[in-house]
Design a protein around this motif. Structure first.
Motif, PDB file in Angstrom:
ATOM      1  N   ALA A 175      -6.834   0.661  -0.906  1.00  0.00           N
ATOM      2  CA  ALA A 175      -7.512  -0.009  -2.028  1.00  0.00           C
ATOM      3  C   ALA A 175      -8.807   0.724  -2.409  1.00  0.00           C
ATOM      4  O   ALA A 175      -9.105   0.884  -3.601  1.00  0.00           O
ATOM      5  CB  ALA A 175      -7.813  -1.458  -1.655  1.00  0.00           C
ATOM      6  N   GLU A 176      -9.569   1.156  -1.413  1.00  0.00           N
ATOM      7  CA  GLU A 176     -10.824   1.872  -1.688  1.00  0.00           C
ATOM      8  C   GLU A 176     -10.552   3.212  -2.369  1.00  0.00           C
ATOM      9  O   GLU A 176     -11.266   3.615  -3.293  1.00  0.00           O
ATOM     10  CB  GLU A 176     -11.613   2.078  -0.391  1.00  0.00           C
ATOM     11  N   ALA A 177      -9.511   3.913  -1.891  1.00  0.00           N
ATOM     12  CA  ALA A 177      -9.151   5.207  -2.490  1.00  0.00           C
ATOM     13  C   ALA A 177      -8.708   5.018  -3.944  1.00  0.00           C
ATOM     14  O   ALA A 177      -9.083   5.800  -4.823  1.00  0.00           O
ATOM     15  CB  ALA A 177      -8.035   5.865  -1.678  1.00  0.00           C
ATOM     16  N   GLN A 178      -7.931   3.960  -4.191  1.00  0.00           N
ATOM     17  CA  GLN A 178      -7.490   3.660  -5.556  1.00  0.00           C
ATOM     18  C   GLN A 178      -8.683   3.409  -6.473  1.00  0.00           C
ATOM     19  O   GLN A 178      -8.730   3.902  -7.594  1.00  0.00           O
ATOM     20  CB  GLN A 178      -6.592   2.420  -5.561  1.00  0.00           C
ATOM     21  N   ARG A 179      -9.631   2.650  -5.973  1.00  0.00           N
ATOM     22  CA  ARG A 179     -10.812   2.302  -6.766  1.00  0.00           C
ATOM     23  C   ARG A 179     -11.620   3.540  -7.156  1.00  0.00           C
ATOM     24  O   ARG A 179     -12.199   3.599  -8.240  1.00  0.00           O
ATOM     25  CB  ARG A 179     -11.686   1.333  -5.967  1.00  0.00           C
ATOM     26  N   LEU A 180     -11.651   4.525  -6.250  1.00  0.00           N
ATOM     27  CA  LEU A 180     -12.438   5.740  -6.491  1.00  0.00           C
ATOM     28  C   LEU A 180     -11.628   6.880  -7.098  1.00  0.00           C
ATOM     29  O   LEU A 180     -12.152   7.962  -7.356  1.00  0.00           O
ATOM     30  CB  LEU A 180     -13.069   6.209  -5.172  1.00  0.00           C
ATOM     31  N   GLY A 181     -10.337   6.633  -7.290  1.00  0.00           N
ATOM     32  CA  GLY A 181      -9.484   7.668  -7.868  1.00  0.00           C
ATOM     33  C   GLY A 181      -9.169   8.809  -6.910  1.00  0.00           C
ATOM     34  O   GLY A 181      -8.901   9.938  -7.326  1.00  0.00           O
ATOM     35  N   ILE A 182      -9.199   8.513  -5.608  1.00  0.00           N
ATOM     36  CA  ILE A 182      -8.890   9.531  -4.585  1.00  0.00           C
ATOM     37  C   ILE A 182      -7.386   9.486  -4.298  1.00  0.00           C
ATOM     38  O   ILE A 182      -6.854   8.429  -3.956  1.00  0.00           O
ATOM     39  CB  ILE A 182      -9.677   9.262  -3.284  1.00  0.00           C
ATOM     40  N   PRO A 183      -6.679  10.606  -4.453  1.00  0.00           N
ATOM     41  CA  PRO A 183      -5.227  10.597  -4.194  1.00  0.00           C
ATOM     42  C   PRO A 183      -4.890  10.273  -2.742  1.00  0.00           C
ATOM     43  O   PRO A 183      -5.620  10.673  -1.830  1.00  0.00           O
ATOM     44  CB  PRO A 183      -4.783  12.012  -4.567  1.00  0.00           C
ATOM     45  N   VAL A 184      -3.796   9.539  -2.557  1.00  0.00           N
ATOM     46  CA  VAL A 184      -3.372   9.118  -1.217  1.00  0.00           C
ATOM     47  C   VAL A 184      -1.985   9.677  -0.901  1.00  0.00           C
ATOM     48  O   VAL A 184      -1.045   9.511  -1.679  1.00  0.00           O
ATOM     49  CB  VAL A 184      -3.344   7.576  -1.109  1.00  0.00           C
ATOM     50  N   PHE A 185      -1.880  10.331   0.250  1.00  0.00           N
ATOM     51  CA  PHE A 185      -0.602  10.809   0.801  1.00  0.00           C
ATOM     52  C   PHE A 185      -0.303   9.881   1.969  1.00  0.00           C
ATOM     53  O   PHE A 185      -1.170   9.701   2.832  1.00  0.00           O
ATOM     54  CB  PHE A 185      -0.736  12.244   1.309  1.00  0.00           C
ATOM     55  N   ALA A 186       0.879   9.286   2.006  1.00  0.00           N
ATOM     56  CA  ALA A 186       1.113   8.297   3.069  1.00  0.00           C
ATOM     57  C   ALA A 186       2.560   8.236   3.521  1.00  0.00           C
ATOM     58  O   ALA A 186       3.492   8.412   2.724  1.00  0.00           O
ATOM     59  CB  ALA A 186       0.674   6.917   2.578  1.00  0.00           C
ATOM     60  N   MET A 187       2.719   7.971   4.830  1.00  0.00           N
ATOM     61  CA  MET A 187       4.043   7.656   5.367  1.00  0.00           C
ATOM     62  C   MET A 187       4.369   6.226   4.969  1.00  0.00           C
ATOM     63  O   MET A 187       3.586   5.315   5.245  1.00  0.00           O
ATOM     64  CB  MET A 187       4.033   7.788   6.895  1.00  0.00           C
ATOM     65  N   CYS A 188       5.506   6.035   4.309  1.00  0.00           N
ATOM     66  CA  CYS A 188       5.890   4.701   3.840  1.00  0.00           C
ATOM     67  C   CYS A 188       7.202   4.285   4.492  1.00  0.00           C
ATOM     68  O   CYS A 188       8.251   4.913   4.276  1.00  0.00           O
ATOM     69  CB  CYS A 188       6.049   4.693   2.315  1.00  0.00           C
ATOM     70  N   ASP A 189       7.152   3.223   5.279  1.00  0.00           N
ATOM     71  CA  ASP A 189       8.351   2.676   5.901  1.00  0.00           C
ATOM     72  C   ASP A 189       9.018   1.718   4.910  1.00  0.00           C
ATOM     73  O   ASP A 189       8.486   1.461   3.830  1.00  0.00           O
ATOM     74  CB  ASP A 189       7.979   1.950   7.198  1.00  0.00           C
ATOM     75  N   THR A 190      10.152   1.149   5.296  1.00  0.00           N
ATOM     76  CA  THR A 190      10.911   0.304   4.352  1.00  0.00           C
ATOM     77  C   THR A 190      10.212  -1.014   4.025  1.00  0.00           C
ATOM     78  O   THR A 190      10.622  -1.722   3.115  1.00  0.00           O
ATOM     79  CB  THR A 190      12.318   0.008   4.911  1.00  0.00           C
ATOM     80  N   ASN A 191       9.154  -1.352   4.768  1.00  0.00           N
ATOM     81  CA  ASN A 191       8.413  -2.592   4.483  1.00  0.00           C
ATOM     82  C   ASN A 191       7.139  -2.314   3.665  1.00  0.00           C
ATOM     83  O   ASN A 191       6.288  -3.180   3.508  1.00  0.00           O
ATOM     84  CB  ASN A 191       8.040  -3.306   5.789  1.00  0.00           C
ATOM     85  N   SER A 192       6.992  -1.067   3.174  1.00  0.00           N
ATOM     86  CA  SER A 192       5.785  -0.672   2.441  1.00  0.00           C
ATOM     87  C   SER A 192       6.011  -0.678   0.931  1.00  0.00           C
ATOM     88  O   SER A 192       7.143  -0.675   0.460  1.00  0.00           O
ATOM     89  CB  SER A 192       5.353   0.734   2.861  1.00  0.00           C
ATOM     90  N   ASN A 193       4.905  -0.649   0.191  1.00  0.00           N
ATOM     91  CA  ASN A 193       4.965  -0.531  -1.263  1.00  0.00           C
ATOM     92  C   ASN A 193       4.570   0.897  -1.635  1.00  0.00           C
ATOM     93  O   ASN A 193       3.382   1.232  -1.635  1.00  0.00           O
ATOM     94  CB  ASN A 193       4.018  -1.537  -1.916  1.00  0.00           C
ATOM     95  N   PRO A 194       5.536   1.753  -1.989  1.00  0.00           N
ATOM     96  CA  PRO A 194       5.222   3.152  -2.289  1.00  0.00           C
ATOM     97  C   PRO A 194       4.431   3.337  -3.582  1.00  0.00           C
ATOM     98  O   PRO A 194       3.835   4.385  -3.807  1.00  0.00           O
ATOM     99  CB  PRO A 194       6.606   3.805  -2.399  1.00  0.00           C
ATOM    100  N   ASP A 195       4.420   2.299  -4.423  1.00  0.00           N
ATOM    101  CA  ASP A 195       3.702   2.391  -5.705  1.00  0.00           C
ATOM    102  C   ASP A 195       2.190   2.425  -5.518  1.00  0.00           C
ATOM    103  O   ASP A 195       1.455   2.789  -6.440  1.00  0.00           O
ATOM    104  CB  ASP A 195       4.075   1.208  -6.613  1.00  0.00           C
ATOM    105  N   LEU A 196       1.718   2.044  -4.327  1.00  0.00           N
ATOM    106  CA  LEU A 196       0.275   2.009  -4.071  1.00  0.00           C
ATOM    107  C   LEU A 196      -0.300   3.391  -3.806  1.00  0.00           C
ATOM    108  O   LEU A 196      -1.516   3.589  -3.864  1.00  0.00           O
ATOM    109  CB  LEU A 196      -0.025   1.107  -2.867  1.00  0.00           C
ATOM    110  N   VAL A 197       0.573   4.353  -3.491  1.00  0.00           N
ATOM    111  CA  VAL A 197       0.084   5.691  -3.134  1.00  0.00           C
ATOM    112  C   VAL A 197       0.590   6.737  -4.117  1.00  0.00           C
ATOM    113  O   VAL A 197       1.593   6.538  -4.802  1.00  0.00           O
ATOM    114  CB  VAL A 197       0.480   6.069  -1.687  1.00  0.00           C
TER     115      VAL A 197
END
Length: 267
Positions: A175-197
């Motif tokens: 959420a903090e990275a989104q607010r500041l416009g910092i790109p996020v690279f993330a491991m997303c499991d099947t219970n995650s929301n990939p749209d957030l990164v």
């Protein structure tokens, strides 16, 4: 970057997702099938996303900016902190402090305070002057700060991007990275929301082997970016030296021409 093989991904259990009842429907494009009540991730998508993420990360590092590693779950802490230290990148593996990015200046003050306490405890004269209780409290404060802030002591400005293990667990960092416009690279499991990164990497974010494999692949991309940056600097320095030599040669030739012209006039 060396491409990972399917066998490596299978051996590490990267393809194993969560129970089907725990899934996030937004992960549907990355799911291959369901088996025994568990979702299986599509490794073709994993490799494609990982390759895209590594290329983007390499570009960021090549430009001289930092990637912050974030992984506070127990099975990820060791491998992530080791890789971040090896690459001299900032990391958070104990606890994410709210405002670590959005209130960065305050965090910098805490780091400065930690440095001050460290200097005091190393000064024998000061330590002897303190009461035993005060010395103990200062030591405890320092240990607590080092656990939380030890990985970002060299970070003087906001990181250019975040690499995160487990989007759900690290939702505050996302959420903090989104607010500041910092790109996020993330491991997303099947219970995650990939749209957030910005760069989701569909993978099992619970198994140590899976986390290690993806983290080391990201680390390899960062290492290549650092090497390319060093090469760019060497090439630029060489070009500057050659240009300086050319200008010096031109200047020398002009001086020689002037001297020759002078003697011709005298003759």
């Amino acid at each position: 970057m060396a491409q990972l093989e399917y066998k490596e991904l299978l051996d590490a259990g990267v393809h194993f997702g969560h129970l089907t009842r725990k899934w996030d429907p937004r992960m549907a494009p990355f799911i291959f099938m369901e088996k025994n009540g568990i979702h299986i991730l599509d490794l073709n998508k994993t490799l494609g996303c990982l390759d895209e993420a590594c290329n983007a990360i390499k570009g960021i590092v090549r430009s001289g900016r930092k990637i912050m590693f974030v992984a506070t779950k127990k099975q990820a802490q060791e491998i992530v902190s080791e890789e971040a230290r090896r690459l001299k990148m900032p990391y958070v593996t104990d606890r994410w402090l709210g405002g670590m990015l959005t209130n960065f200046q305050t965090v910098r003050k805490s780091i400065k305070k930690m440095g001050t306490i460290d200097k005091l405890l190393k000064d024998e004269v000061t330590v002897k002057a303190l009461a035993k209780r005060e010395r103990l409290m200062m030591s405890r404060d320092k240990e607590k700060m080092e656990r939380v802030l030890g990985g970002i002591t060299e970070l003087t400005r906001l990181p250019a991007a975040l690499f995160i293990v487990d989007v759900k667990r690290e939702h505050i960092a996302v959420a903090e990275a989104q607010r500041l416009g910092i790109p996020v690279f993330a491991m997303c499991d099947t219970n995650s929301n990939p749209d957030l990164v910005d760069f989701p990497i569909p993978a099992n974010d619970d198994a140590y082997k899976s986390i290690a494999l993806i983290t080391l692949a990201i680390g390899k991309a960062i290492e290549e970016g650092l090497m390319e940056r060093k090469q760019d600097k060497d090439d630029a320095r060489l070009a500057e030296e050659e240009e300086a030599k050319r200008l010096a040669d031109e200047e020398e030739a002009k001086e020689a021409a002037k001297v020759a012209a002078k003697y011709e006039k005298e003759d």
